[in-house]
Design a protein around this motif. Structure first.
Motif, PDB file in Angstrom:
ATOM      1  N   LEU A 193     -14.003   5.837   2.455  1.00 30.74           N
ATOM      2  CA  LEU A 193     -13.010   5.936   1.389  1.00 30.74           C
ATOM      3  C   LEU A 193     -13.422   6.972   0.338  1.00 30.74           C
ATOM      4  O   LEU A 193     -12.575   7.738  -0.151  1.00 30.74           O
ATOM      5  CB  LEU A 193     -12.814   4.568   0.731  1.00 30.74           C
TER       6      LEU A 193
ATOM      7  N   ALA B  31     -10.368   1.046   6.854  1.00 29.44           N
ATOM      8  CA  ALA B  31     -10.533   2.045   5.795  1.00 29.44           C
ATOM      9  C   ALA B  31      -9.363   3.025   5.799  1.00 29.44           C
ATOM     10  O   ALA B  31      -8.818   3.368   4.729  1.00 29.44           O
ATOM     11  CB  ALA B  31     -11.851   2.787   5.979  1.00 29.44           C
TER      12      ALA B  31
ATOM     13  N   ARG C 114     -17.310   1.269   5.073  1.00 29.95           N
ATOM     14  CA  ARG C 114     -15.925   1.420   4.613  1.00 29.95           C
ATOM     15  C   ARG C 114     -15.878   2.235   3.326  1.00 29.95           C
ATOM     16  O   ARG C 114     -15.051   3.155   3.187  1.00 29.95           O
ATOM     17  CB  ARG C 114     -15.293   0.044   4.411  1.00 29.95           C
ATOM     18  N   GLU C 115     -16.749   1.927   2.390  1.00 30.56           N
ATOM     19  CA  GLU C 115     -16.748   2.629   1.116  1.00 30.56           C
ATOM     20  C   GLU C 115     -17.132   4.100   1.281  1.00 30.56           C
ATOM     21  O   GLU C 115     -16.620   4.967   0.560  1.00 30.56           O
ATOM     22  CB  GLU C 115     -17.689   1.922   0.133  1.00 30.56           C
TER      23      GLU C 115
ATOM     24  N   ALA D  23      -6.357   1.413   4.370  1.00 26.73           N
ATOM     25  CA  ALA D  23      -6.475   1.314   2.910  1.00 26.73           C
ATOM     26  C   ALA D  23      -6.079   2.622   2.232  1.00 26.73           C
ATOM     27  O   ALA D  23      -5.698   2.629   1.057  1.00 26.73           O
ATOM     28  CB  ALA D  23      -7.895   0.932   2.524  1.00 26.73           C
ATOM     29  N   LEU D  24      -6.147   3.712   2.977  1.00 31.57           N
ATOM     30  CA  LEU D  24      -5.717   5.012   2.460  1.00 31.57           C
ATOM     31  C   LEU D  24      -4.208   5.209   2.567  1.00 31.57           C
ATOM     32  O   LEU D  24      -3.668   6.176   2.028  1.00 31.57           O
ATOM     33  CB  LEU D  24      -6.428   6.134   3.224  1.00 31.57           C
TER      34      LEU D  24
ATOM     35  N   GLN E  19       0.836  -1.199   0.000  1.00 33.33           N
ATOM     36  CA  GLN E  19       0.000   0.000   0.000  1.00 33.33           C
ATOM     37  C   GLN E  19       0.875   1.255   0.000  1.00 33.33           C
ATOM     38  O   GLN E  19       1.843   1.341   0.764  1.00 33.33           O
ATOM     39  CB  GLN E  19      -0.896   0.014   1.250  1.00 33.33           C
TER      40      GLN E  19
ATOM     41  N   ALA F  74     -11.276  10.350  -0.419  1.00 36.39           N
ATOM     42  CA  ALA F  74     -10.762  10.643  -1.763  1.00 36.39           C
ATOM     43  C   ALA F  74     -11.130  12.066  -2.181  1.00 36.39           C
ATOM     44  O   ALA F  74     -10.315  12.790  -2.754  1.00 36.39           O
ATOM     45  CB  ALA F  74     -11.303   9.621  -2.759  1.00 36.39           C
TER      46      ALA F  74
END
Length: 222
Positions: A213, A66, A209-210, A69-70, A35, A217
């Motif tokens: 994200l 989350a 989570r989405e 993931a960033l 990542q 973003a």
């Protein structure tokens, strides 16, 4: 209380930091090795301890995932009297002091990173209560319990802020939360209402989570 001699771990770690009432149990996790890393650190606060809330709550761990993931490490910790953390429940007052001990440690050991602060339910009340002191760069509030705790005295967030609320929340009145949010007229805020979603986001954790994200973003592009 001096945690400046405790380095931020370079690998996933469980550790004890010194808190206002004694040791605080802290869990640091890093993104996967493939990542792309960013200069940021996330702290996530857990729900009501007297209701069984801990740093390992599924909503808390989903938010932490989350953030990883960033490209940033996540920091979860147990408030006083929870898990191995010393002390006793203090109705949100002492819990703000617990959070600040963790915030100060992160700022001391990762000084060149932005701070992303999140909380679920009671944890969102604590994180919102702290913002005058913690000064996060980004803020996430999941199912904030407006109407159950004193939200009238909270400072209006001036940083990019995400609120996620389930429409079928059985513990928090979604209408009260939305009314509170609208009255604040926070300049950089986004409210995400999730249909058919309970307080603990059963079956909706991927959607949560989405949502985090997608918001992240957008604010990073701004």
């Amino acid at each position: 209380m001096n945690n400046t001699q405790t380095p931020f771990p370079a690998i996933d770690s469980l550790l004890m930091l010194e808190g206002p009432e004694g040791p605080l149990e802290v869990h640091v996790e890093w993104p996967d090795a493939d990542q792309t890393a960013i200069a940021a650190t996330a702290i996530v606060c857990h729900p009501l301890p007297t209701g069984g809330g801990t740093k390992d709550n599924k909503v808390v761990t989903t938010a932490a995932k989350a953030f990883r993931a960033l490209g940033m490490p996540s920091v979860r910790f147990n408030f006083r009297g929870t898990g191995k953390s010393a002390g006793a429940f203090d109705n949100g007052i002492g819990e703000v002091a617990d959070l600040m001990a963790v915030v100060e440690w992160v700022r001391a050991t990762r000084p060149n990173t932005t701070l992303w602060l999140a909380g679920f339910s009671f944890g969102s009340y604590v994180s919102l209560s702290s913002i005058g002191l913690s000064r996060p760069d980004y803020l996430v509030s999941i199912a904030p319990p407006a109407g159950r705790w004193d939200f009238d005295a909270l400072v209006r967030p001036g940083m990019p802020w995400l609120v996620v609320q389930g429409e079928a929340d059985e513990l928090v009145d979604a209408n009260v939360t939305k009314q509170w949010f609208d009255q604040l007229q926070a300049p950089q805020a986004r409210y995400v209402s999730m249909p058919e979603t309970s307080h603990f986001f059963h079956g909706k954790l991927i959607d949560l989570r989405e949502a985090i994200l997608a918001w992240a973003a957008d604010v990073r592009r701004a």
